[in-house]
Scaffold this motif. Structure first.
Motif, PDB file in Angstrom:
ATOM      1  N   ASN A  41       0.825  -1.213   0.000  1.00 58.86           N
ATOM      2  CA  ASN A  41       0.000   0.000   0.000  1.00 58.86           C
ATOM      3  C   ASN A  41       0.854   1.256   0.000  1.00 58.86           C
ATOM      4  O   ASN A  41       0.542   2.220  -0.695  1.00 58.86           O
ATOM      5  CB  ASN A  41      -0.952   0.002   1.192  1.00 58.86           C
ATOM      6  CG  ASN A  41      -2.153  -0.874   0.962  1.00 58.86           C
ATOM      7  OD1 ASN A  41      -2.344  -1.380  -0.132  1.00 58.86           O
ATOM      8  ND2 ASN A  41      -2.956  -1.070   1.978  1.00 58.86           N
ATOM      9  N   ALA A  42       1.930   1.255   0.760  1.00 55.26           N
ATOM     10  CA  ALA A  42       2.805   2.427   0.795  1.00 55.26           C
ATOM     11  C   ALA A  42       3.409   2.673  -0.589  1.00 55.26           C
ATOM     12  O   ALA A  42       3.458   3.815  -1.071  1.00 55.26           O
ATOM     13  CB  ALA A  42       3.908   2.251   1.843  1.00 55.26           C
ATOM     14  N   GLY A  43       3.862   1.613  -1.244  1.00 52.96           N
ATOM     15  CA  GLY A  43       4.413   1.746  -2.588  1.00 52.96           C
ATOM     16  C   GLY A  43       3.354   2.162  -3.600  1.00 52.96           C
ATOM     17  O   GLY A  43       3.605   2.995  -4.479  1.00 52.96           O
ATOM     18  N   SER A  44       2.164   1.607  -3.486  1.00 52.26           N
ATOM     19  CA  SER A  44       1.075   1.956  -4.400  1.00 52.26           C
ATOM     20  C   SER A  44       0.650   3.404  -4.219  1.00 52.26           C
ATOM     21  O   SER A  44       0.380   4.104  -5.199  1.00 52.26           O
ATOM     22  CB  SER A  44      -0.128   1.029  -4.176  1.00 52.26           C
ATOM     23  OG  SER A  44       0.212  -0.300  -4.484  1.00 52.26           O
ATOM     24  N   LEU A  45       0.591   3.842  -2.984  1.00 53.54           N
ATOM     25  CA  LEU A  45       0.236   5.237  -2.713  1.00 53.54           C
ATOM     26  C   LEU A  45       1.268   6.172  -3.331  1.00 53.54           C
ATOM     27  O   LEU A  45       0.921   7.164  -3.975  1.00 53.54           O
ATOM     28  CB  LEU A  45       0.117   5.483  -1.210  1.00 53.54           C
ATOM     29  CG  LEU A  45      -0.220   6.900  -0.784  1.00 53.54           C
ATOM     30  CD1 LEU A  45      -1.540   7.360  -1.378  1.00 53.54           C
ATOM     31  CD2 LEU A  45      -0.263   6.989   0.734  1.00 53.54           C
ATOM     32  N   ARG A  46       2.530   5.838  -3.183  1.00 56.74           N
ATOM     33  CA  ARG A  46       3.602   6.655  -3.763  1.00 56.74           C
ATOM     34  C   ARG A  46       3.489   6.671  -5.292  1.00 56.74           C
ATOM     35  O   ARG A  46       3.666   7.715  -5.925  1.00 56.74           O
ATOM     36  CB  ARG A  46       4.972   6.123  -3.319  1.00 56.74           C
ATOM     37  CG  ARG A  46       6.123   6.898  -3.874  1.00 56.74           C
ATOM     38  CD  ARG A  46       6.214   8.292  -3.269  1.00 56.74           C
ATOM     39  NE  ARG A  46       7.362   8.983  -3.847  1.00 56.74           N
ATOM     40  CZ  ARG A  46       7.331  10.216  -4.303  1.00 56.74           C
ATOM     41  NH1 ARG A  46       6.233  10.928  -4.201  1.00 56.74           N
ATOM     42  NH2 ARG A  46       8.392  10.759  -4.825  1.00 56.74           N
ATOM     43  N   ALA A  47       3.177   5.524  -5.881  1.00 54.08           N
ATOM     44  CA  ALA A  47       3.018   5.455  -7.335  1.00 54.08           C
ATOM     45  C   ALA A  47       1.852   6.336  -7.792  1.00 54.08           C
ATOM     46  O   ALA A  47       1.958   7.043  -8.801  1.00 54.08           O
ATOM     47  CB  ALA A  47       2.795   4.011  -7.778  1.00 54.08           C
ATOM     48  N   MET A  48       0.765   6.326  -7.042  1.00 52.32           N
ATOM     49  CA  MET A  48      -0.382   7.178  -7.377  1.00 52.32           C
ATOM     50  C   MET A  48      -0.003   8.653  -7.273  1.00 52.32           C
ATOM     51  O   MET A  48      -0.371   9.457  -8.125  1.00 52.32           O
ATOM     52  CB  MET A  48      -1.562   6.873  -6.462  1.00 52.32           C
ATOM     53  CG  MET A  48      -2.277   5.587  -6.775  1.00 52.32           C
ATOM     54  SD  MET A  48      -3.177   5.640  -8.324  1.00 52.32           S
ATOM     55  CE  MET A  48      -4.484   6.777  -7.920  1.00 52.32           C
ATOM     56  N   GLN A  49       0.707   9.002  -6.231  1.00 57.14           N
ATOM     57  CA  GLN A  49       1.109  10.397  -6.048  1.00 57.14           C
ATOM     58  C   GLN A  49       2.020  10.859  -7.185  1.00 57.14           C
ATOM     59  O   GLN A  49       1.891  11.982  -7.671  1.00 57.14           O
ATOM     60  CB  GLN A  49       1.775  10.577  -4.683  1.00 57.14           C
ATOM     61  CG  GLN A  49       0.791  10.437  -3.547  1.00 57.14           C
ATOM     62  CD  GLN A  49       1.441  10.297  -2.184  1.00 57.14           C
ATOM     63  OE1 GLN A  49       2.593   9.878  -2.067  1.00 57.14           O
ATOM     64  NE2 GLN A  49       0.692  10.635  -1.148  1.00 57.14           N
ATOM     65  N   LEU A  50       2.909   9.994  -7.633  1.00 61.81           N
ATOM     66  CA  LEU A  50       3.770  10.331  -8.777  1.00 61.81           C
ATOM     67  C   LEU A  50       2.948  10.455 -10.062  1.00 61.81           C
ATOM     68  O   LEU A  50       3.191  11.347 -10.876  1.00 61.81           O
ATOM     69  CB  LEU A  50       4.876   9.290  -8.953  1.00 61.81           C
ATOM     70  CG  LEU A  50       5.989   9.346  -7.919  1.00 61.81           C
ATOM     71  CD1 LEU A  50       6.881   8.107  -8.026  1.00 61.81           C
ATOM     72  CD2 LEU A  50       6.806  10.622  -8.073  1.00 61.81           C
ATOM     73  N   ALA A  51       1.977   9.578 -10.236  1.00 63.89           N
ATOM     74  CA  ALA A  51       1.117   9.638 -11.416  1.00 63.89           C
ATOM     75  C   ALA A  51       0.329  10.945 -11.443  1.00 63.89           C
ATOM     76  O   ALA A  51       0.185  11.573 -12.496  1.00 63.89           O
ATOM     77  CB  ALA A  51       0.175   8.441 -11.446  1.00 63.89           C
TER      78      ALA A  51
END
Length: 130
Positions: free
Chosen positions: A27-37
């Motif tokens: 989830n932490a990695g996915s959240l970071r990926a969303m924020q970058l997107a």
């Protein structure tokens, strides 16, 4: 990404302790990926394979959860409406070939949801009985 579905791994009773820890990392990695997107203005689409009356609240939950990624209510709504329609239109297999999709105008295909309140100010209006 299932950020909302697995947003609170500690509350998923059938997860083992190891699975809970792994879900937190994912989830932490996915959240970071969303924020970058979002930062780089990538095309993001919200939706799922949850259909029928029993899942209406879950669709709203997914849209509302996008606020935790840093999206504005407008951006979150757009992922589930006009942007999703744009992506569907890329497919030559779409059954919506006879008119525009994702816009409100004569001849277009559209599902309208009327809510009491302004979802641009409060996305929770999507979950209220309207």
């Amino acid at each position: 990404m299932s950020l909302e579905a697995f947003g609170d791994p500690d509350s998923i009773v059938f997860f083992s302790p190891a699975q809970r820890e792994k879900a937190k990392l994912i989830n932490a990695g996915s959240l970071r990926a969303m924020q970058l997107a979002i930062k780089h203005d990538l095309i993001l689409v919200s939706g799922g394979d949850m259909f029928g009356e029993g899942y209406q609240q879950r669709q709203a939950d997914n849209i509302i959860w996008l606020l935790k990624t840093g999206m504005t209510p407008f951006q979150a709504l757009k992922t589930a409406t006009s942007t999703a329609a744009e992506v569907i239109n890329w497919s030559k297999m779409s059954k919506y070939q006879d008119g525009p999709l994702g816009v409100v105008k004569v001849g277009a295909y559209a599902d309208l949801i009327v809510v009491e309140g302004n979802p641009l100010e409060d996305l929770e209006t999507l979950k209220r009985d309207n």
